[in-house]
Motif scaffolding. Structure first.
Motif, mmCIF file in Angstrom:
data_model
loop_
_atom_site.group_PDB
_atom_site.id
_atom_site.type_symbol
_atom_site.label_atom_id
_atom_site.label_comp_id
_atom_site.label_asym_id
_atom_site.label_seq_id
_atom_site.Cartn_x
_atom_site.Cartn_y
_atom_site.Cartn_z
ATOM 1 N N VAL A 8 0.835 -1.206 0.000
ATOM 2 C CA VAL A 8 0.000 0.000 0.000
ATOM 3 C C VAL A 8 0.865 1.250 0.000
ATOM 4 C CG1 VAL A 8 -1.624 1.358 1.380
ATOM 5 C CG2 VAL A 8 -2.011 -1.093 1.047
ATOM 6 N N MET A 9 1.940 1.266 0.806
ATOM 7 C CA MET A 9 2.800 2.442 0.866
ATOM 8 C C MET A 9 3.558 2.659 -0.430
ATOM 9 S SD MET A 9 2.464 4.413 3.367
ATOM 10 C CE MET A 9 3.896 5.426 3.032
ATOM 11 N N ILE A 10 4.014 1.583 -1.072
ATOM 12 C CA ILE A 10 4.709 1.734 -2.354
ATOM 13 C C ILE A 10 3.758 2.295 -3.399
ATOM 14 C CG2 ILE A 10 5.755 0.448 -4.254
ATOM 15 C CD1 ILE A 10 7.040 -1.385 -2.166
ATOM 16 N N ALA A 11 2.526 1.762 -3.441
ATOM 17 C CA ALA A 11 1.548 2.268 -4.406
ATOM 18 C C ALA A 11 1.184 3.723 -4.120
ATOM 19 C CB ALA A 11 0.293 1.390 -4.370
ATOM 20 N N ALA A 12 0.971 4.037 -2.830
ATOM 21 C CA ALA A 12 0.622 5.409 -2.461
ATOM 22 C C ALA A 12 1.766 6.372 -2.753
ATOM 23 C CB ALA A 12 0.250 5.468 -0.981
ATOM 24 N N SER A 13 2.991 5.943 -2.473
ATOM 25 C CA SER A 13 4.150 6.794 -2.733
ATOM 26 C C SER A 13 4.318 7.048 -4.225
ATOM 27 C CB SER A 13 5.417 6.148 -2.164
ATOM 28 O OG SER A 13 5.323 6.000 -0.767
ATOM 29 N N ALA A 14 4.104 6.001 -5.030
ATOM 30 C CA ALA A 14 4.195 6.161 -6.477
ATOM 31 C C ALA A 14 3.138 7.150 -6.974
ATOM 32 C CB ALA A 14 4.029 4.812 -7.166
ATOM 33 N N LEU A 15 1.945 7.057 -6.412
ATOM 34 C CA LEU A 15 0.871 7.969 -6.786
ATOM 35 C C LEU A 15 1.226 9.404 -6.389
ATOM 36 C CD1 LEU A 15 -2.046 8.206 -7.911
ATOM 37 C CD2 LEU A 15 -2.870 7.837 -5.582
ATOM 38 N N PHE A 16 1.725 9.568 -5.169
ATOM 39 C CA PHE A 16 2.093 10.893 -4.682
ATOM 40 C C PHE A 16 3.218 11.495 -5.515
ATOM 41 C CE2 PHE A 16 4.557 13.763 -2.003
ATOM 42 C CZ PHE A 16 3.562 14.603 -1.530
ATOM 43 N N LEU A 17 4.253 10.690 -5.801
ATOM 44 C CA LEU A 17 5.370 11.196 -6.598
ATOM 45 C C LEU A 17 4.925 11.547 -8.009
ATOM 46 C CD1 LEU A 17 8.174 8.756 -5.422
ATOM 47 C CD2 LEU A 17 7.955 11.171 -4.871
ATOM 48 N N GLY A 18 3.967 10.785 -8.537
ATOM 49 C CA GLY A 18 3.423 11.120 -9.858
ATOM 50 C C GLY A 18 2.755 12.481 -9.848
ATOM 51 N N PHE A 19 1.958 12.761 -8.791
ATOM 52 C CA PHE A 19 1.326 14.084 -8.670
ATOM 53 C C PHE A 19 2.379 15.176 -8.487
ATOM 54 C CE2 PHE A 19 -2.600 11.763 -7.059
ATOM 55 C CZ PHE A 19 -3.295 11.949 -8.249
ATOM 56 N N ALA A 20 3.420 14.884 -7.691
ATOM 57 C CA ALA A 20 4.466 15.872 -7.439
ATOM 58 C C ALA A 20 5.190 16.248 -8.724
ATOM 59 C CB ALA A 20 5.458 15.339 -6.408
ATOM 60 N N ILE A 21 5.513 15.240 -9.526
ATOM 61 C CA ILE A 21 6.207 15.495 -10.794
ATOM 62 C C ILE A 21 5.294 16.269 -11.732
ATOM 63 C CG2 ILE A 21 7.171 14.377 -12.838
ATOM 64 C CD1 ILE A 21 8.094 12.103 -10.932
ATOM 65 N N ALA A 22 4.021 15.861 -11.785
ATOM 66 C CA ALA A 22 3.075 16.531 -12.684
ATOM 67 C C ALA A 22 2.863 17.995 -12.288
ATOM 68 C CB ALA A 22 1.741 15.774 -12.675
ATOM 69 N N SER A 23 2.803 18.274 -10.991
ATOM 70 C CA SER A 23 2.550 19.640 -10.538
ATOM 71 C C SER A 23 3.768 20.542 -10.709
ATOM 72 C CB SER A 23 2.136 19.641 -9.059
ATOM 73 O OG SER A 23 3.178 19.154 -8.247
#
Length: 441
Positions: free
Chosen positions: A424-439
């Motif tokens: 769950v943490m790996i998936a959540a971190s990947a999602l968060f980093l994706g938003f961070a890169i996109a923003s």
């Protein structure tokens, strides 16, 4: 290997045969590292996150705390068992069994994230005191940092552990806020089991932020380190050397961790419910820090709720700042192969106490050099996101490694929850980093 797994299973199953005292006083005495770790999880920056979640989404994300609770318990119990069974912290186990590059990478990220978290927490404490009594928030920030250093360096471990344990009571301020916030309890309780899903980036980011504040790498290092402190305090041996009689200690760790994580989750929900019933209900949607949440509460919920909320920020900060600095100190000294302990004299543990002082003062100075603590906290979350998943995966490898754990390698049920938390943490971190890169692009 089969014999090792069987013996570990027998040792753990033997816990059920023990007959510990059922008195409430005995239960309180059994609480320690797990309770303090759970309470420190609700630090001022976490309070800011939970306030924002409640203000922006009302009760819509309350269900995530039900999801995260068993995952928190599993991974924190694993961290505690690493310390108590091996007699060594997480960084020392990394040093013993895995490549040095992995150790340096993870400890470096931990230091960066902890310093920024320290800055955010100390800044929130200073701002909260300024709201209560007036004066300079920047000066209060520095003074809080100095006070925390003096307490952590100056007190013996038994006395300091008692201070931390009693400081957890400050979090009941948020329970009191809920009492006066006129929460619609039927809707609030229903939101725990019936998700109010939204399919947008803001909702997903808030979901990841909740996981990031409830499952944080610094808590792993702290709880493992505290189990070692308790082992030394009672002149005990690592459980890997006394596996046949490990049952009562493993049960104590389980009860302590379960209680601490339950306490943390209840307080987190109280903050979300209070923000939802007051800020969200009155159209306040944007809260960047815990002190902003306190200030926004004043015209809506009254002076009493404001004062309790602000006082809670200071109380939980006094608990969380030493945990953040202490976890960094454990990691650095273990990485260097040097013994470090809160029970050591300052002159005999210069690296340990020096790390506490330097990280705390570095955090306190962030606002003074023009770095916005709220913005910096966002990037600390990015760093924690990079660190959490891989670190949890390595912890799961450690607890299945008989060279580290001896006969007490982790049981299958705990293994399932631990790997679930990691996934769950790996998936959540990947999602968060994706938003961070996109923003940022």
């Amino acid at each position: 290997m089969r014999v090792t797994a069987s013996r570990a299973h027998d040792a753990r199953e033997g816990e059920a045969d023990e007959n510990p005292s059922q008195s409430f006083r005995a239960f309180l005495r059994s609480l320690g590292p797990g309770l303090v770790t759970g309470a420190a999880d609700d630090d001022p920056s976490g309070i800011g996150t939970h306030s924002q979640v409640g203000a922006e989404f009302g009760y819509g994300l309350a269900w995530t705390f039900v999801l995260s609770f068993p995952l928190m318990v599993a991974i924190q119990q694993i961290a505690a068992e690493i310390g108590r069974i091996t007699g060594a912290g997480i960084a020392r186990n990394l040093r013993r069994h895995y490549p040095r590059a992995v150790l340096w990478f993870m400890v470096s990220l931990l230091l960066i994230a902890n310093i920024v978290n320290l800055g955010a927490d100390l800044s929130a404490m200073g701002a909260a005191l300024a709201l209560l009594v007036g004066g300079s928030g920047g000066l209060y920030t520095l003074l809080f940092g100095v006070v925390c250093i003096i307490l952590e360096v100056g007190l013996s471990y038994p006395r300091y552990a008692a201070v931390l344990k009693w400081t957890t009571l400050s979090l009941f301020a948020y329970v009191a806020v809920v009492v006066v916030a006129h929460v619609p309890w039927l809707r609030a309780l229903r939101s725990l089991v019936v998700p109010e899903l939204q399919f947008n980036a803001a909702y997903a980011t808030a979901f990841v932020a909740i996981l990031g504040t409830t499952i944080s790498p610094y808590l792993f290092f702290w709880q493992a380190g505290q189990e070692i402190e308790e082992e030394r305090r009672h002149h005990a041996k690592p459980l890997c050397l006394t596996a046949a009689s490990a049952g009562p200690e493993l049960r104590r760790i389980r009860i302590d961790t379960l209680t601490g994580m339950a306490f943390s989750t209840i307080i987190s929900l109280a903050i979300v419910f209070a923000a939802a019933a007051t800020l969200h209900a009155h159209g306040v949607r944007d809260i960047a820090t815990s002190s902003q949440a306190a200030e926004a509460l004043r015209p809506i919920a009254g002076e009493l709720a404001f004062a309790m909320f602000a006082s809670g920020i200071i109380g939980t900060g006094l608990l969380a700042v030493p945990v953040l600095a202490g976890s960094a100190a454990y990691a650095v000294t273990e990485m260097a192969g040097i013994a470090g302990s809160l029970d050591a004299k300052p002159l005999s543990a210069r690296l340990f106490y020096g790390t506490i002082a330097v990280t705390t003062l570095a955090g306190a100075s962030l606002a003074g050099i023009g770095i916005d603590p709220a913005r910096a906290l966002y990037w600390a979350a990015v760093v924690n996101g990079i660190l959490a998943g891989p670190l949890m995966a390595i912890m799961m490898l450690i607890v299945r490694n008989p060279r580290a754990m001896g006969r007490l390698t982790v049981a299958r049920r705990q293994l399932v929850f631990g790997w679930a938390a990691t996934a769950v943490m790996i998936a959540a971190s990947a999602l968060f980093l994706g938003f961070a890169i996109a923003s940022s692009s």
